[in-house]
Design an enzyme around this catalytic site. Sequence first.
Site, PDB file in Angstrom:
ATOM      1  N   ASP A  84       0.838  -1.203   0.000  1.00 20.03           N
ATOM      2  CA  ASP A  84       0.000   0.000   0.000  1.00 20.03           C
ATOM      3  C   ASP A  84       0.870   1.248   0.000  1.00 20.03           C
ATOM      4  O   ASP A  84       0.570   2.228   0.679  1.00 20.03           O
ATOM      5  CB  ASP A  84      -0.925  -0.019   1.226  1.00 20.03           C
ATOM      6  CG  ASP A  84      -2.036   1.017   1.141  1.00 20.03           C
ATOM      7  OD1 ASP A  84      -2.335   1.477   0.035  1.00 20.03           O
ATOM      8  OD2 ASP A  84      -2.583   1.387   2.201  1.00 20.03           O
ATOM      9  N   CYS A 134     -20.096 -14.002  -4.289  1.00 16.26           N
ATOM     10  CA  CYS A 134     -21.032 -13.123  -3.585  1.00 16.26           C
ATOM     11  C   CYS A 134     -22.480 -13.526  -3.855  1.00 16.26           C
ATOM     12  O   CYS A 134     -23.365 -13.335  -3.008  1.00 16.26           O
ATOM     13  CB  CYS A 134     -20.828 -11.669  -4.009  1.00 16.26           C
ATOM     14  SG  CYS A 134     -19.367 -10.896  -3.274  1.00 16.26           S
ATOM     15  N   CYS A 168     -26.213 -12.171  -2.465  1.00 19.34           N
ATOM     16  CA  CYS A 168     -26.043 -11.493  -1.174  1.00 19.34           C
ATOM     17  C   CYS A 168     -25.784  -9.998  -1.382  1.00 19.34           C
ATOM     18  O   CYS A 168     -25.009  -9.600  -2.247  1.00 19.34           O
ATOM     19  CB  CYS A 168     -24.889 -12.121  -0.404  1.00 19.34           C
ATOM     20  SG  CYS A 168     -24.568 -11.344   1.202  1.00 19.34           S
ATOM     21  N   CYS A 226     -24.318  -0.650   5.102  1.00 19.43           N
ATOM     22  CA  CYS A 226     -23.437   0.534   5.097  1.00 19.43           C
ATOM     23  C   CYS A 226     -24.152   1.722   5.742  1.00 19.43           C
ATOM     24  O   CYS A 226     -25.197   2.165   5.248  1.00 19.43           O
ATOM     25  CB  CYS A 226     -23.026   0.884   3.672  1.00 19.43           C
ATOM     26  SG  CYS A 226     -21.951   2.335   3.586  1.00 19.43           S
ATOM     27  N   CYS A 234     -18.254   7.358   2.371  1.00 19.65           N
ATOM     28  CA  CYS A 234     -17.691   6.278   3.183  1.00 19.65           C
ATOM     29  C   CYS A 234     -17.138   6.818   4.505  1.00 19.65           C
ATOM     30  O   CYS A 234     -16.431   7.834   4.530  1.00 19.65           O
ATOM     31  CB  CYS A 234     -16.585   5.583   2.404  1.00 19.65           C
ATOM     32  SG  CYS A 234     -15.770   4.249   3.301  1.00 19.65           S
ATOM     33  N   CYS A 236     -19.067  -3.284   6.536  1.00 20.20           N
ATOM     34  CA  CYS A 236     -19.277  -4.095   5.337  1.00 20.20           C
ATOM     35  C   CYS A 236     -18.470  -5.390   5.369  1.00 20.20           C
ATOM     36  O   CYS A 236     -18.750  -6.319   4.605  1.00 20.20           O
ATOM     37  CB  CYS A 236     -18.965  -3.297   4.070  1.00 20.20           C
ATOM     38  SG  CYS A 236     -17.223  -2.879   3.863  1.00 20.20           S
ATOM     39  N   CYS A 238     -20.188  -9.674   6.318  1.00 23.18           N
ATOM     40  CA  CYS A 238     -19.918 -10.573   5.190  1.00 23.18           C
ATOM     41  C   CYS A 238     -19.896 -12.027   5.652  1.00 23.18           C
ATOM     42  O   CYS A 238     -19.092 -12.393   6.523  1.00 23.18           O
ATOM     43  CB  CYS A 238     -18.594 -10.216   4.532  1.00 23.18           C
ATOM     44  SG  CYS A 238     -18.163 -11.305   3.142  1.00 23.18           S
TER      45      CYS A 238
END
Length: 362
Positions: A140, A195, A198, A205, A221, A251, A255
């Site tokens: 990153d 996914c 779903c 969120c 966000c 989020c 999951c």
Amino acid sequence: MQSTIQTEKIVELLRKWSEELGFDKLTIADLSLGEHRARYIDWIKEGLNGDMKYLERNIDKRLNPSALFDGLQTIICVQMNYMTDSVKNCSEALESPKRAYISRYALGRDYHKTMRKSLKSLGANLKDYIGPFGYRVFADSAPILERGFAEQSGMGWIGKNTMLINRENGSFFFLGEIFTDIKLPFTQTKTKNLCGSCRKCIDICPTGAIIAPYKLDARKCISYLTIENKGAIPEELRTNIGNRIFGCDDCQLCCPWNKYAKITNKEDFKPRHNLDNETLVNLFLLTEEEFEKITIGSPIRRISYEQWRRNIAVAMGNATHDFKIIETLKIVYDNASMIVREHINWALEEQKKKKPLVNSTA
């Protein structure tokens, strides 16, 4: 020229060494980005990156990794789990409005340092085995579409929340890369997107930032609002931030694939300074010197002391009515910056709205 047998042996050794260094998965990517190239360009064109203008710079390097490293042949992708026991207590923390919630990746040591150290060790191991070769490590830390390369190499799939998800490890992990001039066999199997129908991440969120499957409006966000955003937090979004003072995990927490996420044994990622169980009042009263002391070597250093106080003021406004919170907001006001004062005023008004009614007949 290395034979196929030799390169396969190298990949086998890389996986062995990576496991010993604390990585949880290693895949080999080619230099193509597939659909991620067009998707990224469209995202930028729509302005969904907000004030993160650095994402608009060096587009050529983001879309052409060879521009970052001459002679690039292969990208070695790794993931490192960061989930600790603190993740199990997220619901309790989020449901305690007078406690501060900090995104779980930020509770321990700065992952950039941990990842880079382990990536350098992985590169050194390979150098000892094959001799000198060219490589650079990233965590990153450069304009790289990390999730794109990771998905292309079969490390997982991009979920509807735009996070990379792996069926063995969920999504609570960091990504890193080694760019090298050695030609290694690419991981051929791309992971199927699991996914399905779903949409839990979209529905949960708090601020509606996932505006469509696989599409995030960063401007809404909470991670953007509390970390990247340097100015005032839009009033219409403050209430939904709740007690989240640095980032958001909602989020990921919802999951279904994260039921497979594994607890890390990395001491670096374990919570420091009780930051997974601290009150808003205590953190708001930290002096700038104290703030800098407890965030040394922490991802929280990405924000300033002013942003820290701004974020906590919003969370205090969202807390249940409390005279101690009101008193603390007033105490800090005189020595606060203009931006922090604006959020303190808002918080005081919110607390006033929640004041219990006095029974006049009592």
